[in-house]
Every structure is written in structure tokens, then in C-alpha cells.
Design an enzyme around this catalytic site. Structure first.
Site, PDB file in Angstrom:
ATOM      1  N   LYS A  78       8.872  88.105 -89.334  1.00 58.44           N
ATOM      2  CA  LYS A  78       9.403  89.093 -90.137  1.00 58.44           C
ATOM      3  C   LYS A  78       9.932  90.202 -89.730  1.00 58.44           C
ATOM      4  O   LYS A  78       8.704  90.762 -88.630  1.00 58.44           O
ATOM      5  CB  LYS A  78       8.433  88.856 -91.673  1.00 58.44           C
ATOM      6  CG  LYS A  78       9.032  89.658 -92.827  1.00 58.44           C
ATOM      7  CD  LYS A  78       7.644  89.829 -93.507  1.00 58.44           C
ATOM      8  CE  LYS A  78       8.237  91.128 -95.167  1.00 58.44           C
ATOM      9  NZ  LYS A  78       6.978  90.967 -96.050  1.00 58.44           N
ATOM     10  N   SER A 153       8.731  89.386-100.482  1.00 57.38           N
ATOM     11  CA  SER A 153       9.835  89.370 -99.603  1.00 57.38           C
ATOM     12  C   SER A 153      10.531  89.138 -98.230  1.00 57.38           C
ATOM     13  O   SER A 153      11.337  89.324 -97.699  1.00 57.38           O
ATOM     14  CB  SER A 153       9.450  91.525 -99.537  1.00 57.38           C
ATOM     15  OG  SER A 153       7.955  91.430 -98.799  1.00 57.38           O
ATOM     16  N   SER A 177       4.670  87.998-101.034  1.00 54.86           N
ATOM     17  CA  SER A 177       5.631  88.071-100.675  1.00 54.86           C
ATOM     18  C   SER A 177       5.691  87.130 -99.291  1.00 54.86           C
ATOM     19  O   SER A 177       6.638  86.802 -98.445  1.00 54.86           O
ATOM     20  CB  SER A 177       5.551  89.513 -99.562  1.00 54.86           C
ATOM     21  OG  SER A 177       6.471  89.892-100.556  1.00 54.86           O
TER      22      SER A 177
HETATM   23  N1  GLN Z   1       7.117  91.319-104.519  1.00 53.84           N
HETATM   24  C1  GLN Z   1       5.911  92.607-104.966  1.00 53.84           C
HETATM   25  C2  GLN Z   1       6.475  93.731-104.794  1.00 53.84           C
HETATM   26  O1  GLN Z   1       7.525  93.493-104.781  1.00 53.84           O
HETATM   27  C3  GLN Z   1       5.335  91.560-103.687  1.00 53.84           C
HETATM   28  C4  GLN Z   1       5.649  92.403-102.144  1.00 53.84           C
HETATM   29  C5  GLN Z   1       4.982  91.782-100.656  1.00 53.84           C
HETATM   30  O2  GLN Z   1       3.862  90.967-101.302  1.00 53.84           O
HETATM   31  N2  GLN Z   1       5.202  92.269-100.006  1.00 53.84           N
HETATM   32  O3  GLN Z   1       5.386  94.681-103.791  1.00 53.84           O
END
Ligand code: GLN
Length: 492
Positions: A78, A153, A177
């Protein structure tokens, strides 16, 4: 061997027994990325030359039996995880030109285990989002249906694994994410216990929540990858010294007597009917294998989304203060006054979602509001954690859907932040509690979209998660995106 469907374990075995070479495995992965990436947007930087150099070095070693546990396995990382000399943008214009001078501990450990980092996976900017549409470099598309999001994400990591570009990827999970994109793309995603994996070299979003975790096609591959990256690291004081077990060796398919708690009250509303049906039938499979399914109460879960979005934004506003165009990040040109230069650098470098969170986080920490928002959210976090711990006194695991819906259309939630935030309703709880959780494919909707089952366990008990998920996978198998959605059954 078909590298697009082979597991990491099978690729390593073929390399070790001489059936193939690391160079052939690596070339095939690079060719798949070259032919599919334009349509998926899963990968950002791909460094063919350095990947092939590493492959050649692996091929040059005489005794392949001494090769590491991920020898010759191509991995996508990532893009918020530092890779020395290879751009690490975190999906942001702010870091568009940043090539880190060092690699994250997780990446170093991957390479020490023989893995070949082939490139960087696209993601929401600074890992803020649930759809991978908040990347400054264009959205990722779901390989099962390219009009839909892969989740986020870590959407690039999940799409790359689901499409068979690479067998393994690293993601990061702050509030879901790794797990949510795994669910929406039909692969396995693991959020380790907080402190299990070093955050050194992970671009910080919300430091009390961030964890790096594996995405894979099978539970076994995910277990091998986690073992490689886990463990104490002098560069991250929050890493735990808990021993790192050989999770793979413990995958015996036996779930008899395992107590799995289901918080049915959480499923009462807002969950897509097909998601709920797939999760229910997965639990029936586990029951038929000898697990004991019980209904449990999980207290204070209604507080999880609000508490998460206050704590995560507060920490983000502090972590992102360093990107001022001087110490770090994009610098706007043409400004003569210092303050104007800071302001314009941040205005140009950050996208809309990141700005929204920095503003919200700054507000919840501000004098006059900190008690009402940030401190209350911390108290809610303690209550949520206590609720999970009380439930995990009675059962070994907690099961629920990973995401309330299957993959949603691109654009559907982009301009409705609250709808986007509610995508995380089932994942943020384990994040706040610091407990391990994974998502495993458990069915397809009538429209052919994957559904994920989430299992959460006691701190540092990833072993039970892996054992139960592997037992289920033996029954359910793994499906690749395709016209029938049924590429292969039977797990590893
Ligand atoms: N969707 C969640 C957020 O927008 C989690 C993001 C993540 O785990 N990096 O914060």
C-alpha cells in the site's frame, strides 16, 4: 503454473523445488499488472527493474531450501507504507514526489523473507476513506464489477489480490481499511492486534489505531505473511513483545467446541438482506463443523462510529501538521510570506476529504470543545473496549458482517461523507478496542458481488481467528472474479 491463481505458498514451493524461477514468477506478475492496471487503477509506482534485480538475486542462490517463507512471492505494498527509493505518496499530491530514504519495518521483513515488492498499491489519500475514490491519482475499480468501488482505503491492495495481479499485499487498517476492501473484493484481510506489527515507516493517520495487515487469497497465505511482519521492533515503542506463533502450522481444520458469539441486535437494521443471508449461512457451515454459535450482547457499539470519527480525526489533525511544505511535503511556489506559503502548500497538497478531517480534528481538540468531543470519545472508546472484552469472556470469537453492503457504485457515497463513514459501522469497533479481526469471503450476491464474514478475537489470539477462518475456507473455497465468479474452490 498459473501465477494469477496460484497461492503464495504454491509459488514459493515451485521456486524451491526448481519447477520455476523467481524471475519467471516476477515477470509474469509484472506482465499481469501491465495488462490489467489501466482498467483497475490498483497500482501506482511499479519498479520493474528493481523487482527483476531482486528476482535474479533469489535465483542466484544455490540452496533454495534455505529460502525464506515468502521466497519469490510478488507482493504489492500500500502506498502509505515506505519503500526505500520507491515513491510513497499515500495517495496524496502532498507526497507526489516523495521517495523515502528507508523502508518500513514490515517491508524490510518481507524482503528478508524473500518476497519481491513489485510496486505500490493505490489507496485513499492518507488512508482516509472507504472507497479508494479519495486518491489524488484516480479511483481504484473493483475487479468483480468495474463500475463499483473495491472499498478502501486499501482498495488497490485488495483489487490487486482479487484480480490475481499478485498473491499477497500489505494494507493498513485504522478503522477497517484492510477488512472492508477485502470483503468487497472477495479476499482475506487481517487487522492484527494493535502492537502486533510495527508502524515504523507507515505514514501516520491515527497513531492509536493504525496497524499494517495482510491481504491474501487464502487464510494460509495471510497467516504466513503476518508471521513474517509481526513482532517487536525497536523503532516502534508500541509494538508488543508477545511471542509470534507459527499460525500456519496450527491450521488443522478443527473448530469443535469453539464458541462464536453473534451480536444479532447489530444486524437488525441497515444490513443488506443478501449480506445478512450470506453471513447466516456461513455461521451454519461453522456450526455443522462443530463450532457453537451463540447470541451475544455487545454493549455500546452504537457509539463506535462517532467515537472513531472524533478520535481518528483528532489524531490526524496532529499527525498531518508536519506537511507544511517546509519540513515535509509539497511546497507552493511563488509565495513570499511564510504564512501564505504554508497555507497555499496545504491548500494545494491536500484533497477535500483530508481537509475535512483536519478541520474536524482541530475543532474537536480546541479549547472549549475538547471535553465535549475528544474526551467523551475517549470515554466511549473505553466502554466499547469493555463491551468487547466482556463478550470475549464468554465466547472465543465474535462474528458479524464486515460491511453492511456489498461493493457500492463508484460515486454513490463520494459527496455524502456520513454515508461513507457508515460503511465502517462493523469494523471500527475492533479498531477502537485494539483487538484482532479478519474478513473472509463467505458468499456472493445474486448480482455476483462478494460478501465478507468478519471474525474478531481476543488480543494476541490471531491463532483462533486463523484456525476458524481456515476451517470455513476449506468448505467455501476461494472464488476469483470472472463471468461465473467461481474460479477455484478448496482454499490452498
Ligand atoms: N474508512 C475509515 C476511515 O475513513 C477507515 C480508514 C482506515 O482504516 N484507514 O477513516
Amino acid at each position: 503454473m498459473d501465477g494469477s491463481t496460484a497461492t503464495a505458498g504454491a509459488l514459493r514451493a515451485a521456486f524451491v523445488d526448481g519447477t520455476t524461477t523467481a524471475t519467471m514468477i516476477c515477470e509474469a506478475a509484472l506482465a499481469r499488472i501491465a495488462s490489467r492496471n489501466a482498467e483497475l487503477g490498483a497500482m501506482l509506482a511499479v519498479d520493474e527493474a528493481s523487482a527483476l534485480r531482486r528476482a535474479a538475486a533469489l535465483d542466484a542462490v544455490d540452496d533454495r531450501r534455505r529460502a525464506g517463507p515468502l521466497a519469490a512471492v510478488p507482493v504489492a505494498v500500500k502506498d502509505n507504507i515506505c519503500t526505500a527509493g520507491l515513491t510513497t505518496t499515500a495517495g496524496s499530491r502532498m507526497l507526489a514526489d516523495f521517495a523515502p530514504p528507508y523502508s518500513a519495518t514490515a517491508v524490510e521483513r518481507l524482503e528478508r523473507a524473500g518476497a519481491i515488492v513489485v510496486g505500490k498499491a493505490n489507496c485513499d489519500e492518507f488512508a482516509m476513506g472507504s472507497s479508494s475514490e479519495h486518491s489524488a491519482f484516480g479511483p481504484v475499480r473493483n475487479p468483480w464489477d468495474r463500475s463499483r468501488t473495491p472499498g478502501g482505503s486499501s482498495g488497490g491492495s485488495a483489487a490487486a489480490v482479487a484480480a490475481g495481479l499478485v498473491p499477497l499485499a500489505l494494507g493498513s487498517d485504522t478503522g477497517g481499511s484492510v477488512r472492508q476492501p477485502a470483503a468487497l473484493c472477495g479476499c482475506v484481510g487481517v487487522r492484527p492486534t494493535y502492537g502486533r506489527v510495527s508502524r515504523h515507516g507507515l505514514v501516520a493517520f491515527a497513531s492509536s489505531l493504525d496497524q499494517i495487515g495482510p491481504l491474501a487469497a487464502t487464510v494460509r497465505d495471510a497467516a504466513v505473511l503476518l508471521r513474517v511482519i509481526a513482532g517487536r521492533d525497536a523503532f516502534d515503542a508500541t509494538t508488543a513483545s508477545a511471542p509470534v506463533p507459527d499460525w500456519e502450522a496450527a491450521l488443522d481444520g478443527d473448530v469443535r467446541g469453539c464458541r462464536i458469539g453473534v451480536p444479532r441486535h447489530l444486524l437488525a437494521s441497515g444490513v443488506d438482506a443478501e449480506v445478512s443471508a450470506a453471513v447466516t449461512s456461513a455461521l451454519e457451515v461453522l456450526a455443522s463443523q462443530g463450532a457453537e454459535i451463540r447470541e451475544i450482547a455487545l454493549a455500546h457499539t452504537d457509539l463506535a462510529v462517532p467515537a472513531y470519527y472524533l478520535i481518528a480525526t483528532a489524531e490526524a489533525s496532529s499527525n498531518l501538521a508536519r506537511y507544511d511544505g517546509v519540513r515535509y511535503g509539497h511546497r507552493a511556489s511563488g509565495e513570499r510570506a511564510l504564512r501564505a506559503m504554508y497555507e497555499r502548500s496545504r491548500a494545494e497538497g491536500f484533497g477535500a476529504e483530508v481537509k475535512r478531517r483536519v478541520i474536524l480534528g482541530t475543532f474537536v481538540l480546541s479549547a472549549g470543545y475538547i471535553d465535549a468531543y475528544y474526551r467523551q470519545a475517549q470515554q466511549a472508546r473505553e466502554q466499547i473496549t469493555a463491551g468487547f472484552m466482556a463478550a470475549l469472556d464468554e465466547v472465543d470469537l465474535i462474528a458479524m458482517p464486515t460491511s453492511p453492503t456489498p461493493a457500492f457504485p463508484l460515486g454513490e457515497r463520494l459527496h455524502d461523507p456520513v454515508a461513507m463513514y457508515l460503511s465502517d459501522v462493523f469494523t471500527v469497533g475492533a479498531s477502537l478496542a485494539g483487538i484482532p479481526a479478519l474478513s473472509i469471503p463467505c458468499g456472493l450476491t445474486a448480482g455476483g458481488l462478494p460478501v465478507g464474514l468478519q471474525l474478531a478475537g481476543r488480543p494476541f489470539d490471531e491463532a483462533t481467528l486463523f484456525r476458524v477462518a481456515d476451517a470455513f475456507e476449506r468448505e467455501y473455497g476461494f472464488r476469483r472474479p470472472g463471468p461465473s465468479g467461481a474460479g477455484r474452490r478448496g482454499g490452498a
